[in-house]
Design a protein around this motif. Structure first.
Motif, short mmCIF file in Angstrom:
data_model
loop_
_atom_site.label_atom_id
_atom_site.label_comp_id
_atom_site.label_asym_id
_atom_site.label_seq_id
_atom_site.Cartn_x
_atom_site.Cartn_y
_atom_site.Cartn_z
N PHE A 284 -2.05 8.14 6.06
CA PHE A 284 -2.57 6.83 6.47
C PHE A 284 -1.98 5.72 5.62
O PHE A 284 -1.53 4.68 6.15
CB PHE A 284 -4.09 6.80 6.37
CG PHE A 284 -4.68 5.42 6.50
CD1 PHE A 284 -4.67 4.75 7.73
CD2 PHE A 284 -5.21 4.76 5.40
CE1 PHE A 284 -5.18 3.47 7.85
CE2 PHE A 284 -5.73 3.48 5.51
CZ PHE A 284 -5.72 2.83 6.74
N LEU A 285 -1.95 5.91 4.31
CA LEU A 285 -1.47 4.87 3.40
C LEU A 285 0.05 4.71 3.47
O LEU A 285 0.57 3.60 3.42
CB LEU A 285 -1.89 5.19 1.97
CG LEU A 285 -3.40 5.23 1.70
CD1 LEU A 285 -3.67 5.69 0.27
CD2 LEU A 285 -4.04 3.88 1.95
N SER B 297 -9.55 3.81 -1.07
CA SER B 297 -9.12 4.95 -0.26
C SER B 297 -9.12 6.24 -1.07
O SER B 297 -9.64 7.27 -0.62
CB SER B 297 -7.72 4.70 0.31
OG SER B 297 -7.73 3.61 1.21
N VAL C 253 0.85 -1.20 0.00
CA VAL C 253 0.00 0.00 0.00
C VAL C 253 0.88 1.25 0.00
O VAL C 253 0.70 2.16 -0.81
CB VAL C 253 -0.94 0.01 1.22
CG1 VAL C 253 -1.61 1.37 1.38
CG2 VAL C 253 -1.99 -1.08 1.09
N MET D 145 -5.03 11.22 3.88
CA MET D 145 -5.14 9.90 3.27
C MET D 145 -3.75 9.37 2.92
O MET D 145 -3.44 8.19 3.10
CB MET D 145 -6.01 9.95 2.02
CG MET D 145 -6.23 8.58 1.37
SD MET D 145 -6.91 7.35 2.52
CE MET D 145 -8.57 8.03 2.77
N LYS E 176 -7.68 16.47 2.60
CA LYS E 176 -8.12 15.08 2.38
C LYS E 176 -6.99 14.26 1.77
O LYS E 176 -6.73 13.13 2.19
CB LYS E 176 -9.34 15.06 1.47
CG LYS E 176 -10.62 15.55 2.12
CD LYS E 176 -11.80 15.39 1.16
CE LYS E 176 -13.10 15.83 1.82
NZ LYS E 176 -14.25 15.69 0.88
N ILE F 242 -7.35 -1.61 -1.32
CA ILE F 242 -7.29 -0.62 -0.25
C ILE F 242 -6.96 0.76 -0.82
O ILE F 242 -7.60 1.76 -0.50
CB ILE F 242 -6.25 -1.02 0.82
CG1 ILE F 242 -6.73 -2.25 1.59
CG2 ILE F 242 -5.98 0.14 1.78
CD1 ILE F 242 -5.69 -2.83 2.52
N VAL F 243 -5.96 0.80 -1.72
CA VAL F 243 -5.58 2.07 -2.33
C VAL F 243 -6.71 2.61 -3.19
O VAL F 243 -7.05 3.81 -3.12
CB VAL F 243 -4.29 1.91 -3.17
CG1 VAL F 243 -3.99 3.20 -3.94
CG2 VAL F 243 -3.11 1.55 -2.28
N SER G 135 -12.60 7.35 -1.96
CA SER G 135 -13.32 7.97 -0.85
C SER G 135 -13.05 9.47 -0.72
O SER G 135 -13.80 10.19 -0.06
CB SER G 135 -12.97 7.27 0.47
OG SER G 135 -11.63 7.56 0.86
#
Length: 494
Positions: A449-450, A422, A269, A446, A442, A418-419, A425
């Protein structure tokens, strides 16, 4: 056990009882992993090609790539079974290495050259079919990386060197290709929306991988023989029903799978092409930094990996992995704090500031620590294979390597999903983020987090798993002594 074997005169603590090989051959064989990693890197841009050129939806491509990764895992036990059954004129591993690389080259060419030309109604099915064949080739070659080193050497002080070679090659490869793409291909072709970029990328990928594969085959050539397979017997008599008992009874393999697969999904990720674009291209505002900073940290990372390898030779691979994991957690914590409380847009090699120096220094330590913690996973699979020989008398490196890969890929297959979900979103539904996008809160959070959050979760899982991993340095000495004793006993009976 080890003392008993020494008394019997069957084991020499000065490495005389080991199946050994010249270090340069081990170094050549490690290029097999580099050869497949070139394709892995090139295929890291497949989602951008599939969405931006072929016109497929972001979430659909995410699902497809996840499904293909699962399919990749399913093919692993099949290929591993065939490897363990093979023991012919051309050895056990060389046929699979060569055939796998040929399939990789052909299908990579077909995918990037033709998918966007297929009628829209059939494009998705065509893409999936081509990618599935590509996966079969990838499995054939990568399975040999994990399994083949078991016949190269069983010397506990020599095996970590495979991890050193592998780490150095991959550092040069990934940094080199990142520079090549960010500083040459992207400026030359004006971004990832130009099909010519992908065509040039695959040309170098196919040629480079073929050369490295040839060198790897030459490296393993004299060791790819029956006398170097476990107890020196003929190909092991195994069936698919043996897979579950092996997995169930081999605690070392279980714990290594947990540690490596959680790290793999997290780092897959974090190292995804879209995440790299968001961090360097959008948040920092200069995508070329991904390549140039990679060049700056290359030599320090190699030095850190060499130190880690020396540590592993003295105290064992298990301890080296644990130390590297702790160093990764600490350094990445500092890294995210720097990005959150500092100004990432000040990171520039054109106008060097405190942020630039601080980021590069911490990034060197962080990437070096990650390199150390990951360098010993593949050599540790060979330890698990020897542990299985120690427990049951069977030499099944193909089974061990592909059991590991099956579960590892099954878990890590969700990285692309997941990517994809993500970024969707935060508004990227029809396309992946590109260097032309503008940074906002945003995108920043993000990316954090990744890029940092996911690896942290993986490393914590690794530390827990290593608490229950039984193969420390002393245990491996006992295992190799036991195997050598059995081989010598059988030789005396002949």
């Amino acid at each position: 056990m080890q003392n008993k074997l020494k008394k019997l005169g069957k084991f020499d603590d000065n490495e005389g009882g080991y199946n050994d090989c010249p270090t340069w051959r081990l170094g050549l064989f490690a290029l097999n992993n580099t050869a497949t990693n070139i394709y892995m890197f090139a295929m890291g841009y497949i989602s951008m090609y599939a969405t931006g050129i072929a016109g497929l939806m972001v979430t659909v491509v995410g699902f497809i790539l996840t499904a293909m990764r699962i399919f990749d895992g399913i093919t692993d036990p099949i290929v591993g079974f065939l490897i363990d059954k093979t023991d012919g004129k051309f050895g056990k591993f060389r046929p699979f290495i060569v055939i796998g690389n040929i399939i990789l080259g052909v299908m990579t060419f077909v995918i990037y050259k033709t998918v966007h030309l297929v009628p829209e109604n059939f494009r998705l099915v065509y893409f999936v079919a081509c990618y599935a064949v590509y996966i079969i080739g990838y499995t054939c070659q990568t399975a040999c990386t994990k399994a083949g080193q078991a016949c190269m050497t069983n010397n506990p002080t020599k095996r970590p060197k495979f991890g050193l070679f592998d780490a150095i090659y991959n550092a040069v490869l990934f940094n080199g290709m990142q520079i090549f793409i960010s500083s040459y291909l992207v400026p030359k072709h004006g971004g990832f929306g130009n099909i010519a970029l992908y065509h040039e990328l695959i040309m170098y990928t196919i040629i480079g991988s073929a050369i490295l594969t040839a060198l790897a085959v030459y490296g393993i050539w004299p060791k790819d023989r029956t006398e170097f397979f476990g107890l020196g017997n003929q190909a092991s008599k195994v069936s698919f029903k043996d897979y579950w008992p092996v997995l169930k009874g081999n605690r070392a393999l279980q714990m290594l799978i947990v540690a490596a697969s959680t790290d793999k999904i997290a780092l897959s990720v974090a190292q995804n092409a879209s995440v790299t674009i968001m961090l360097f291209g959008i948040i920092m505002g200069d995508y070329s930094l991904a390549g140039t900073i990679g060049t700056i940290i290359l030599i320090p990372n190699i030095i850190i990996t060499m130190i880690g390898t020396r540590y592993a030779q003295k105290l064992g691979q298990k301890k080296a992995l644990v130390v590297g994991t702790w160093a990764s957690i600490i350094s990445y914590t500092v890294l995210v704090a720097l990005l959150v409380f500092g100004d990432p847009t000040q990171i520039s090699l054109k106008n060097i500031s405190f942020m630039t120096i601080a980021f590069i220094v911490v990034y060197i330590i962080a990437k070096g620590a990650v390199g150390v913690s990951g360098a010993f996973v593949i050599p540790m699979i060979s330890d698990c294979a020897d542990y299985e020989t120690y427990l049951s008398g069977r030499f099944v490196p193909g089974m061990m390597g592909t059991l590991f890969s099956f579960i590892d890929k099954l878990i890590s297959s969700f990285a692309t999903t997941i990517v994809a979900f993500s970024v969707a979103s935060i508004g990227f539904v029809d396309r992946m983020p590109d260097v032309t996008d503008v940074s906002n809160q945003k995108i920043f959070w993000m990316t954090m987090f990744l890029f940092v959050g996911m690896p942290m979760i993986g490393w914590i899982c690794s530390l827990i798993a290593m608490k229950f991993y039984p193969l420390d340095k002393e245990k491996m000495k006992e295992i190799q002594a036991h195997i050598q004793y059995i081989k010598n006993s059988e030789a005396e009976l002949v």
